[in-house]
Design a protein around this motif. Structure first.
Motif, PDB file in Angstrom:
ATOM      1  N   PHE A 287       0.847  -1.187   0.000  1.00 36.06           N
ATOM      2  CA  PHE A 287       0.000   0.000   0.000  1.00 36.06           C
ATOM      3  C   PHE A 287       0.887   1.244   0.000  1.00 36.06           C
ATOM      4  O   PHE A 287       1.817   1.349   0.807  1.00 36.06           O
ATOM      5  CB  PHE A 287      -0.909   0.012   1.230  1.00 36.06           C
ATOM      6  N   VAL A 288       0.572   2.174  -0.898  1.00 38.01           N
ATOM      7  CA  VAL A 288       1.405   3.364  -1.062  1.00 38.01           C
ATOM      8  C   VAL A 288       0.508   4.594  -1.136  1.00 38.01           C
ATOM      9  O   VAL A 288      -0.473   4.612  -1.899  1.00 38.01           O
ATOM     10  CB  VAL A 288       2.259   3.288  -2.340  1.00 38.01           C
ATOM     11  N   ALA A 289       0.831   5.608  -0.346  1.00 40.59           N
ATOM     12  CA  ALA A 289       0.113   6.874  -0.455  1.00 40.59           C
ATOM     13  C   ALA A 289       0.436   7.528  -1.788  1.00 40.59           C
ATOM     14  O   ALA A 289       1.570   7.470  -2.266  1.00 40.59           O
ATOM     15  CB  ALA A 289       0.509   7.800   0.696  1.00 40.59           C
ATOM     16  N   VAL A 290      -0.563   8.163  -2.391  1.00 36.80           N
ATOM     17  CA  VAL A 290      -0.392   8.758  -3.712  1.00 36.80           C
ATOM     18  C   VAL A 290      -0.589  10.263  -3.629  1.00 36.80           C
ATOM     19  O   VAL A 290      -1.623  10.738  -3.162  1.00 36.80           O
ATOM     20  CB  VAL A 290      -1.392   8.165  -4.729  1.00 36.80           C
ATOM     21  N   GLY A 291       0.433  10.991  -4.086  1.00 35.83           N
ATOM     22  CA  GLY A 291       0.326  12.430  -4.267  1.00 35.83           C
ATOM     23  C   GLY A 291       0.365  12.703  -5.757  1.00 35.83           C
ATOM     24  O   GLY A 291      -0.626  12.607  -6.468  1.00 35.83           O
ATOM     25  N   GLY A 292       1.573  12.985  -6.274  1.00 36.33           N
ATOM     26  CA  GLY A 292       1.735  13.150  -7.716  1.00 36.33           C
ATOM     27  C   GLY A 292       1.852  11.830  -8.455  1.00 36.33           C
ATOM     28  O   GLY A 292       1.702  11.767  -9.673  1.00 36.33           O
ATOM     29  N   ALA A 346      -1.559  16.182  -1.199  1.00 37.68           N
ATOM     30  CA  ALA A 346      -2.629  17.043  -1.708  1.00 37.68           C
ATOM     31  C   ALA A 346      -2.199  17.646  -3.046  1.00 37.68           C
ATOM     32  O   ALA A 346      -1.685  18.755  -3.118  1.00 37.68           O
ATOM     33  CB  ALA A 346      -2.963  18.138  -0.701  1.00 37.68           C
ATOM     34  N   ILE A 347      -2.391  16.899  -4.147  1.00 43.91           N
ATOM     35  CA  ILE A 347      -1.975  17.304  -5.478  1.00 43.91           C
ATOM     36  C   ILE A 347      -3.206  17.415  -6.372  1.00 43.91           C
ATOM     37  O   ILE A 347      -4.048  16.521  -6.395  1.00 43.91           O
ATOM     38  CB  ILE A 347      -0.991  16.280  -6.084  1.00 43.91           C
ATOM     39  N   LYS A 348      -3.304  18.520  -7.128  1.00 47.67           N
ATOM     40  CA  LYS A 348      -4.469  18.716  -7.998  1.00 47.67           C
ATOM     41  C   LYS A 348      -4.363  17.941  -9.306  1.00 47.67           C
ATOM     42  O   LYS A 348      -5.376  17.497  -9.848  1.00 47.67           O
ATOM     43  CB  LYS A 348      -4.650  20.199  -8.304  1.00 47.67           C
ATOM     44  N   LEU A 349      -3.160  17.807  -9.849  1.00 51.90           N
ATOM     45  CA  LEU A 349      -2.969  17.129 -11.136  1.00 51.90           C
ATOM     46  C   LEU A 349      -1.789  16.177 -11.011  1.00 51.90           C
ATOM     47  O   LEU A 349      -0.663  16.605 -10.762  1.00 51.90           O
ATOM     48  CB  LEU A 349      -2.707  18.155 -12.249  1.00 51.90           C
ATOM     49  N   VAL A 350      -2.028  14.886 -11.213  1.00 49.80           N
ATOM     50  CA  VAL A 350      -0.946  13.907 -11.097  1.00 49.80           C
ATOM     51  C   VAL A 350      -0.060  13.963 -12.328  1.00 49.80           C
ATOM     52  O   VAL A 350      -0.435  14.506 -13.376  1.00 49.80           O
ATOM     53  CB  VAL A 350      -1.516  12.483 -10.909  1.00 49.80           C
ATOM     54  N   GLY A 351       1.135  13.402 -12.228  1.00 47.29           N
ATOM     55  CA  GLY A 351       2.075  13.417 -13.338  1.00 47.29           C
ATOM     56  C   GLY A 351       1.628  12.540 -14.500  1.00 47.29           C
ATOM     57  O   GLY A 351       1.018  11.486 -14.310  1.00 47.29           O
ATOM     58  N   ALA A 352       1.960  12.960 -15.716  1.00 43.80           N
ATOM     59  CA  ALA A 352       1.564  12.213 -16.908  1.00 43.80           C
ATOM     60  C   ALA A 352       2.246  10.850 -16.976  1.00 43.80           C
ATOM     61  O   ALA A 352       1.596   9.832 -17.238  1.00 43.80           O
ATOM     62  CB  ALA A 352       1.891  13.032 -18.163  1.00 43.80           C
ATOM     63  N   GLU A 353       3.546  10.812 -16.761  1.00 39.87           N
ATOM     64  CA  GLU A 353       4.260   9.537 -16.815  1.00 39.87           C
ATOM     65  C   GLU A 353       3.868   8.647 -15.641  1.00 39.87           C
ATOM     66  O   GLU A 353       3.709   7.437 -15.793  1.00 39.87           O
ATOM     67  CB  GLU A 353       5.772   9.779 -16.822  1.00 39.87           C
TER      68      GLU A 353
END
Length: 608
Positions: A287-292, A346-353
């Motif tokens: 389990f991994v927390a996701v920001g970007g 707290a990220i509004k847009l995650v990275g494309a890659e």
């Protein structure tokens, strides 16, 4: 749904709620998928039916409240929607003509090759500054949930965060000419420190752009590491745009916090360590927390290449669910707002890659609810732990091996016990309300009745206020460390009822969780005490029923010691006797009366 090694779960899961407000879709759209993950089934319609409206070449704007799911429920991934042009990876500020086509950046051809990420992760140069962090079993939590929970302790990195891995791996790939021109980044926290430390090690200059409202303690930490801080922009996105523009103007390389292949590969070294440190054949979930998305993308890249049977599950707060909504829709989205409570994710847009890798490799997402009233020092570091506990509880896992990456900086890990109790997973805390005859000794009598013969109660919160009503009853709100509706909590309430005391379970009343707990308090003195089960009763025993207790305001924090507010009705001539009574507690309790300005502030709210 049924977990093979545990009892059967409910046949029909609670639906995942998808209520787009801006896409012209029905006000409420129930989204569930037919998906099996290691014996767990989420029932519903085919994922091809998932609408994915396009908004030109820009990621669509959505509200975090557009999508919701019960805590711990696995949210499958939409892999059928064609990729959006807005989701093609390009370097920040790239103007190369050859990189503007449908395949994106041409400088990282290896990222699309078989084994490309695995090779880059295994040959990463992060260990010049980063360290291999331990994988530690959490015995208390493991015993409580009936599974083996291991913590990947990224808080033990030199900058107390995994960010140093990606920052250094990216910068270690720069040419001597690029290092001479220096680097630049935009960050308000851990990435900033990672870039500054990496620059100091590599002998290059680093400009760290931070929002103007950044706390002094954060930019001072960057400056101590040798970074040059520029405070600019009122929001993170204004700051990032300035950093990219300044980098182009000065020839500095922009170091992205999460959307860069070398950064992702650097973060992936944490995944390689997990496989090496643990029993790879017995590991079931990570389990991994996701920001970007950089950390989980890197971990998934190496784990799925070496041991694809291990399930990789991302965890996000409900108020910052940009990756979850993106993976559900099949394209990246931009959140109109984020709940900054767990500001590290707290990220509004995650990275494309990162999105591309997550869409290809992850086994699902979870949404975690953090109640802002809870006392958790660094929520971002606890997101993965809370998600793992919610998942284990919801699917009744037994005997499984779970790994949670504790990614947030400055997490006080003495609080992990409280994370397990207080994260809103519906499994470890029952909030109760009652009214008692307002007379000396009533509090201790209640504790004796509730505990029965089972030993001291595990009280996690206790709020009592002296009678302000005409009915002769004092109101009380308290919480115990038992799951709502559990056998233990039902037995506790039955004992109270048998003694003629009406106790209500208010665990499901959101207003009580959010507001009522703050309405039962008043003036008193401050008491510092060691946090152990039974300490509240030990404190009250020499004081009650000799004196009337007018106030108790206590909340378990997970620290080694904590404080509570205590009010006692005393006559001036009784002070010497009271001090003698408290002397017997002096070895463990420290009593401090409210004095000076603190007393003046509390006097404003004290009914005379």
């Amino acid at each position: 749904m049924e977990e093979a090694s545990g009892p059967a779960a409910p046949a029909v899961p609670e639906p995942i709620r998808f209520s787009p407000k801006k896409d012209g879709l029905p006000k409420t759209f129930t989204y569930t998928l037919e998906k099996r993950v290691s014996g767990i089934v989420v029932d519903g319609r085919d994922e091809a039916a998932m609408p994915s409206p396009r908004c030109g070449s820009m990621p669509p704007l959505v509200d975090p409240e557009d999508f919701g799911a019960p805590p711990g429920q696995l949210i499958p991934i939409n892999r059928s929607t064609p990729p959006s042009p807005a989701d093609v990876y390009r370097c920040a500020g790239c103007v190369k003509a050859e990189c503007q086509g449908p395949t994106g950046c041409t400088d990282f051809q290896w990222r699309d090759q078989s084994g490309g990420y695995l090779r880059e992760i295994l040959t990463s140069r992060v260990y010049s500054v980063a360290r291999e962090t331990p994988l530690e079993r959490a015995p208390g939590i493991s015993d409580a949930i009936g599974c083996n929970l291991y913590l990947k302790r990224e808080d033990m990195q030199p900058v107390h965060s995994f960010k140093i891995r990606g920052a250094f791996n990216r910068m270690a790939r720069l040419t001597p000419e690029q290092l001479k021109r220096g680097v630049i980044c935009s960050s308000a926290g851990n990435h900033a420190q990672g870039v500054a430390m990496s620059a100091a090690h590599l002998g290059c200059s680093a400009v760290i752009c931070m929002p103007t409202n950044s706390p002094e303690i954060k930019y001072q930490a960057v400056e101590r590491l040798g970074g040059t801080v520029e405070l600019v922009g009122e929001s993170f996105y204004e700051t990032a745009a300035h950093a990219v523009a300044r980098g182009i103007a000065e020839g500095r390389t922009f170091i992205n916090a999460y959307d860069d292949p070398y950064c992702i590969a650097g973060q992936g070294t944490a995944g390689a360590e997990i496989l090496r440190q643990g029993d790879i054949d017995k590991m079931d979930y990570i389990f991994v927390a996701v920001g970007g998305g950089g950390l989980i993308a890197g971990i998934a890249a190496v784990v799925k290449a070496l041991k694809p049977s291990i399930k990789i599950i991302g965890v996000e707060p409900t108020g910052a669910n940009s990756m979850t909504q993106s993976l559900v829709r099949g394209e990246r989205v931009t959140l109109s707002k984020v709940d900054a409570f767990a500001d590290g994710v707290a990220i509004k847009l995650v990275g494309a890659e990162a999105f591309r890798l997550c869409r290809e490799l992850l086994d699902g997402m979870l949404l975690e609810v953090f109640n802002e009233t809870r006392s958790i020092l660094e929520p971002a570091g606890a997101v993965a732990v809370a998600g793992a506990l919610a998942f284990a509880s919801r699917y009744r896992l037994r005997g499984k091996t779970l790994v949670a990456v504790t990614s947030g900086a400055n997490m006080n890990f003495d609080r992990l016990r409280i994370v397990s109790e207080l994260a809103n997973v519906g499994s470890a805390e029952t909030m109760l309300a009652t009214a008692l005859p307002d007379e000396p000794g009533s509090l201790l009598r209640l504790m004796d009745i509730l505990s029965g013969n089972s030993g001291p109660l595990n009280i996690t919160e206790f709020k009592y206020r002296y009678n302000m009503h005409s009915d002769g009853l004092a109101r009380m709100l308290f919480s115990v460390g038992e799951a709502p509706g559990s056998k233990e909590s039902r037995a506790l309430m039955a004992r109270a009822q048998a003694a003629g005391i009406r106790v209500q379970d208010v665990s499901d009343v959101e207003l009580a969780q959010t507001h009522l707990r703050h309405m039962i308090a008043g003036l008193g003195g401050n008491v510092t005490y060691p946090e152990r089960v039974g300490m509240l009763r030990k404190l009250l025993t020499p004081l009650s029923p000799r004196w009337t207790i007018s106030l108790v305001h206590f909340r378990k924090t997970g620290n080694r010691s904590s404080t509570l507010m205590l009010g006692v009705q005393l006559k001036p001539e009784e002070m010497a006797e009271f001090l003698e009574a408290t002397e017997s507690l002096s070895g463990e309790f420290v009593f401090e009366p409210l004095l000076g300005r603190a007393k003046q502030v509390f006097d404003l709210f004290l009914e005379k």
